[in-house]
Design a protein around this motif. Structure first.
Motif, PDB file in Angstrom:
ATOM      1  N   ALA A 248       2.069  -7.721   5.198  1.00  0.00           N
ATOM      2  CA  ALA A 248       1.555  -6.375   4.935  1.00  0.00           C
ATOM      3  C   ALA A 248       2.528  -5.598   4.049  1.00  0.00           C
ATOM      4  O   ALA A 248       2.114  -4.929   3.096  1.00  0.00           O
ATOM      5  CB  ALA A 248       1.294  -5.636   6.238  1.00  0.00           C
ATOM      6  N   ALA A 249       3.802  -5.699   4.332  1.00  0.00           N
ATOM      7  CA  ALA A 249       4.806  -4.995   3.526  1.00  0.00           C
ATOM      8  C   ALA A 249       4.824  -5.515   2.095  1.00  0.00           C
ATOM      9  O   ALA A 249       4.886  -4.722   1.141  1.00  0.00           O
ATOM     10  CB  ALA A 249       6.187  -5.144   4.166  1.00  0.00           C
ATOM     11  N   ARG A 250       4.753  -6.825   1.922  1.00  0.00           N
ATOM     12  CA  ARG A 250       4.738  -7.389   0.567  1.00  0.00           C
ATOM     13  C   ARG A 250       3.503  -6.936  -0.200  1.00  0.00           C
ATOM     14  O   ARG A 250       3.576  -6.595  -1.382  1.00  0.00           O
ATOM     15  CB  ARG A 250       4.802  -8.918   0.612  1.00  0.00           C
ATOM     16  N   LEU A 251       2.353  -6.925   0.481  1.00  0.00           N
ATOM     17  CA  LEU A 251       1.115  -6.526  -0.187  1.00  0.00           C
ATOM     18  C   LEU A 251       1.123  -5.044  -0.554  1.00  0.00           C
ATOM     19  O   LEU A 251       0.627  -4.665  -1.618  1.00  0.00           O
ATOM     20  CB  LEU A 251      -0.101  -6.860   0.674  1.00  0.00           C
ATOM     21  N   ARG A 252       1.687  -4.202   0.307  1.00  0.00           N
ATOM     22  CA  ARG A 252       1.743  -2.773  -0.001  1.00  0.00           C
ATOM     23  C   ARG A 252       2.565  -2.507  -1.259  1.00  0.00           C
ATOM     24  O   ARG A 252       2.268  -1.604  -2.023  1.00  0.00           O
ATOM     25  CB  ARG A 252       2.331  -1.984   1.179  1.00  0.00           C
ATOM     26  N   ARG A 253       3.597  -3.299  -1.493  1.00  0.00           N
ATOM     27  CA  ARG A 253       4.470  -3.116  -2.658  1.00  0.00           C
ATOM     28  C   ARG A 253       4.026  -3.936  -3.874  1.00  0.00           C
ATOM     29  O   ARG A 253       4.544  -3.751  -4.966  1.00  0.00           O
ATOM     30  CB  ARG A 253       5.902  -3.533  -2.299  1.00  0.00           C
ATOM     31  N   ALA A 254       3.096  -4.826  -3.694  1.00  0.00           N
ATOM     32  CA  ALA A 254       2.737  -5.806  -4.724  1.00  0.00           C
ATOM     33  C   ALA A 254       1.907  -5.222  -5.856  1.00  0.00           C
ATOM     34  O   ALA A 254       1.104  -4.313  -5.658  1.00  0.00           O
ATOM     35  CB  ALA A 254       1.962  -6.959  -4.089  1.00  0.00           C
ATOM     36  N   GLY A 255       2.100  -5.815  -7.017  1.00  0.00           N
ATOM     37  CA  GLY A 255       1.178  -5.609  -8.121  1.00  0.00           C
ATOM     38  C   GLY A 255       0.060  -6.629  -7.972  1.00  0.00           C
ATOM     39  O   GLY A 255       0.091  -7.460  -7.049  1.00  0.00           O
ATOM     40  N   PRO A 256      -0.910  -6.609  -8.863  1.00  0.00           N
ATOM     41  CA  PRO A 256      -2.032  -7.545  -8.742  1.00  0.00           C
ATOM     42  C   PRO A 256      -1.615  -9.020  -8.709  1.00  0.00           C
ATOM     43  O   PRO A 256      -2.092  -9.778  -7.870  1.00  0.00           O
ATOM     44  CB  PRO A 256      -2.889  -7.247  -9.968  1.00  0.00           C
ATOM     45  N   VAL A 257      -0.722  -9.426  -9.590  1.00  0.00           N
ATOM     46  CA  VAL A 257      -0.331 -10.838  -9.654  1.00  0.00           C
ATOM     47  C   VAL A 257       0.434 -11.234  -8.398  1.00  0.00           C
ATOM     48  O   VAL A 257       0.205 -12.304  -7.822  1.00  0.00           O
ATOM     49  CB  VAL A 257       0.489 -11.132 -10.931  1.00  0.00           C
ATOM     50  N   GLU A 258       1.336 -10.359  -7.957  1.00  0.00           N
ATOM     51  CA  GLU A 258       2.097 -10.667  -6.738  1.00  0.00           C
ATOM     52  C   GLU A 258       1.172 -10.793  -5.533  1.00  0.00           C
ATOM     53  O   GLU A 258       1.347 -11.687  -4.700  1.00  0.00           O
ATOM     54  CB  GLU A 258       3.164  -9.587  -6.461  1.00  0.00           C
ATOM     55  N   ALA A 259       0.182  -9.908  -5.445  1.00  0.00           N
ATOM     56  CA  ALA A 259      -0.768  -9.985  -4.322  1.00  0.00           C
ATOM     57  C   ALA A 259      -1.558 -11.291  -4.370  1.00  0.00           C
ATOM     58  O   ALA A 259      -1.726 -11.966  -3.349  1.00  0.00           O
ATOM     59  CB  ALA A 259      -1.711  -8.787  -4.348  1.00  0.00           C
TER      60      ALA A 259
ATOM     61  N   ARG B  12      -0.452 -16.965  -0.401  1.00  0.00           N
ATOM     62  CA  ARG B  12      -1.370 -17.983   0.129  1.00  0.00           C
ATOM     63  C   ARG B  12      -2.478 -17.359   0.976  1.00  0.00           C
ATOM     64  O   ARG B  12      -3.651 -17.735   0.868  1.00  0.00           O
ATOM     65  CB  ARG B  12      -0.614 -19.033   0.950  1.00  0.00           C
ATOM     66  N   ALA B  13      -2.135 -16.385   1.792  1.00  0.00           N
ATOM     67  CA  ALA B  13      -3.131 -15.746   2.659  1.00  0.00           C
ATOM     68  C   ALA B  13      -4.230 -15.076   1.828  1.00  0.00           C
ATOM     69  O   ALA B  13      -5.408 -15.112   2.196  1.00  0.00           O
ATOM     70  CB  ALA B  13      -2.463 -14.726   3.576  1.00  0.00           C
ATOM     71  N   VAL B  14      -3.864 -14.496   0.711  1.00  0.00           N
ATOM     72  CA  VAL B  14      -4.845 -13.849  -0.163  1.00  0.00           C
ATOM     73  C   VAL B  14      -5.753 -14.903  -0.793  1.00  0.00           C
ATOM     74  O   VAL B  14      -6.967 -14.707  -0.899  1.00  0.00           O
ATOM     75  CB  VAL B  14      -4.145 -12.984  -1.234  1.00  0.00           C
ATOM     76  N   GLN B  15      -5.181 -16.020  -1.172  1.00  0.00           N
ATOM     77  CA  GLN B  15      -5.992 -17.109  -1.713  1.00  0.00           C
ATOM     78  C   GLN B  15      -6.930 -17.678  -0.644  1.00  0.00           C
ATOM     79  O   GLN B  15      -8.068 -18.055  -0.951  1.00  0.00           O
ATOM     80  CB  GLN B  15      -5.110 -18.197  -2.314  1.00  0.00           C
ATOM     81  N   ASP B  16      -6.475 -17.703   0.603  1.00  0.00           N
ATOM     82  CA  ASP B  16      -7.354 -18.122   1.702  1.00  0.00           C
ATOM     83  C   ASP B  16      -8.551 -17.179   1.809  1.00  0.00           C
ATOM     84  O   ASP B  16      -9.688 -17.624   1.978  1.00  0.00           O
ATOM     85  CB  ASP B  16      -6.593 -18.156   3.031  1.00  0.00           C
ATOM     86  N   LEU B  17      -8.290 -15.878   1.716  1.00  0.00           N
ATOM     87  CA  LEU B  17      -9.386 -14.907   1.757  1.00  0.00           C
ATOM     88  C   LEU B  17     -10.319 -15.108   0.571  1.00  0.00           C
ATOM     89  O   LEU B  17     -11.543 -15.070   0.733  1.00  0.00           O
ATOM     90  CB  LEU B  17      -8.846 -13.473   1.778  1.00  0.00           C
ATOM     91  N   ALA B  18      -9.773 -15.323  -0.602  1.00  0.00           N
ATOM     92  CA  ALA B  18     -10.602 -15.543  -1.792  1.00  0.00           C
ATOM     93  C   ALA B  18     -11.581 -16.693  -1.567  1.00  0.00           C
ATOM     94  O   ALA B  18     -12.753 -16.609  -1.937  1.00  0.00           O
ATOM     95  CB  ALA B  18      -9.716 -15.823  -3.011  1.00  0.00           C
TER      96      ALA B  18
ATOM     97  N   ALA C 126     -10.750 -11.207  -9.401  1.00  0.00           N
ATOM     98  CA  ALA C 126      -9.324 -11.218  -9.053  1.00  0.00           C
ATOM     99  C   ALA C 126      -8.765  -9.805  -8.897  1.00  0.00           C
ATOM    100  O   ALA C 126      -8.050  -9.513  -7.939  1.00  0.00           O
ATOM    101  CB  ALA C 126      -8.531 -11.997 -10.097  1.00  0.00           C
ATOM    102  N   GLU C 127      -9.086  -8.932  -9.835  1.00  0.00           N
ATOM    103  CA  GLU C 127      -8.571  -7.558  -9.761  1.00  0.00           C
ATOM    104  C   GLU C 127      -9.104  -6.844  -8.517  1.00  0.00           C
ATOM    105  O   GLU C 127      -8.363  -6.165  -7.807  1.00  0.00           O
ATOM    106  CB  GLU C 127      -8.947  -6.785 -11.018  1.00  0.00           C
ATOM    107  N   ALA C 128     -10.393  -7.009  -8.242  1.00  0.00           N
ATOM    108  CA  ALA C 128     -10.985  -6.380  -7.061  1.00  0.00           C
ATOM    109  C   ALA C 128     -10.363  -6.938  -5.783  1.00  0.00           C
ATOM    110  O   ALA C 128     -10.102  -6.195  -4.830  1.00  0.00           O
ATOM    111  CB  ALA C 128     -12.495  -6.591  -7.055  1.00  0.00           C
ATOM    112  N   LEU C 129     -10.110  -8.231  -5.751  1.00  0.00           N
ATOM    113  CA  LEU C 129      -9.485  -8.856  -4.587  1.00  0.00           C
ATOM    114  C   LEU C 129      -8.076  -8.308  -4.372  1.00  0.00           C
ATOM    115  O   LEU C 129      -7.695  -7.969  -3.247  1.00  0.00           O
ATOM    116  CB  LEU C 129      -9.448 -10.371  -4.744  1.00  0.00           C
ATOM    117  N   ALA C 130      -7.300  -8.204  -5.443  1.00  0.00           N
ATOM    118  CA  ALA C 130      -5.937  -7.673  -5.328  1.00  0.00           C
ATOM    119  C   ALA C 130      -5.959  -6.237  -4.814  1.00  0.00           C
ATOM    120  O   ALA C 130      -5.171  -5.873  -3.931  1.00  0.00           O
ATOM    121  CB  ALA C 130      -5.230  -7.751  -6.675  1.00  0.00           C
TER     122      ALA C 130
END
Length: 163
Positions: free
Chosen positions: A32-43, A47-53, A63-67
């Motif tokens: 959660a902390a990494r995602l709050r600070r992340a830009g689109p590419v970092e988000a 791996r968890a974000v790719q699992d959701l995708a 991709a932009e909407a997912l990020a």
């Protein structure tokens, strides 16, 4: 809301509960902390974000909407039955700020939503918010307006904007 939208929201809620919402897990808090600070590419590189995708069948065009979605979901600490707009309407967010949010697009909308989520004690209906963020169209904004003022949106008003 159609069955597809309900299942989308439930899929995202299940993902959120496992990967972000489990606040007793150091791994969930760190993501959660990494995602709050992340830009689109970092988000998107999580791996968890790719699992959701894969779960929601999001492709490169989304991709932009997912990020944006996962970065905003990382702001939420607790799932609640009330939609965010309803929580904001309980004297949490002024009408002028709400109107600005309804007009905002892109990064401005995301920044305003981040502040709104914080003002709502980082608690709302995760499934409903995910569905609304993924869609974010006139029908969504109409529903939010009614929810903000404590009412249910007339089904014909929402239907007209989706046809």
């Amino acid at each position: 809301m159609s069955e597809d939208h309900k299942s989308f929201g439930q899929t995202v809620l299940g993902w959120w509960r496992v990967h972000i919402g489990a606040r007793d897990s150091a791994q969930a808090r760190a993501l959660a902390a990494r995602l709050r600070r992340a830009g689109p590419v970092e988000a998107l590189s999580e791996r968890a974000v790719q699992d959701l995708a894969q779960q929601i069948h999001a492709g490169p065009r989304q991709a932009e909407a997912l990020a944006r979605l996962v970065r905003l979901l990382a702001e939420i600490r607790e799932h609640d039955s009330a939609p965010l707009a309803r929580r904001l309407g309980d004297g949490v967010l002024s009408e002028l700020r709400f109107q600005r949010l309804m007009r905002a697009e892109g990064e401005e909308r995301d920044a305003l939503l981040r502040r709104a989520i914080a003002m709502a004690d980082r608690r709302c209906n995760v499934a409903a918010l995910a569905t609304d963020l993924w869609r974010w169209d006139d029908a969504t904004r109409i529903r939010w307006c009614f929810h903000y003022f404590g009412a249910e949106a007339p089904s014909d008003a929402v239907k007209e904007t989706t046809e």
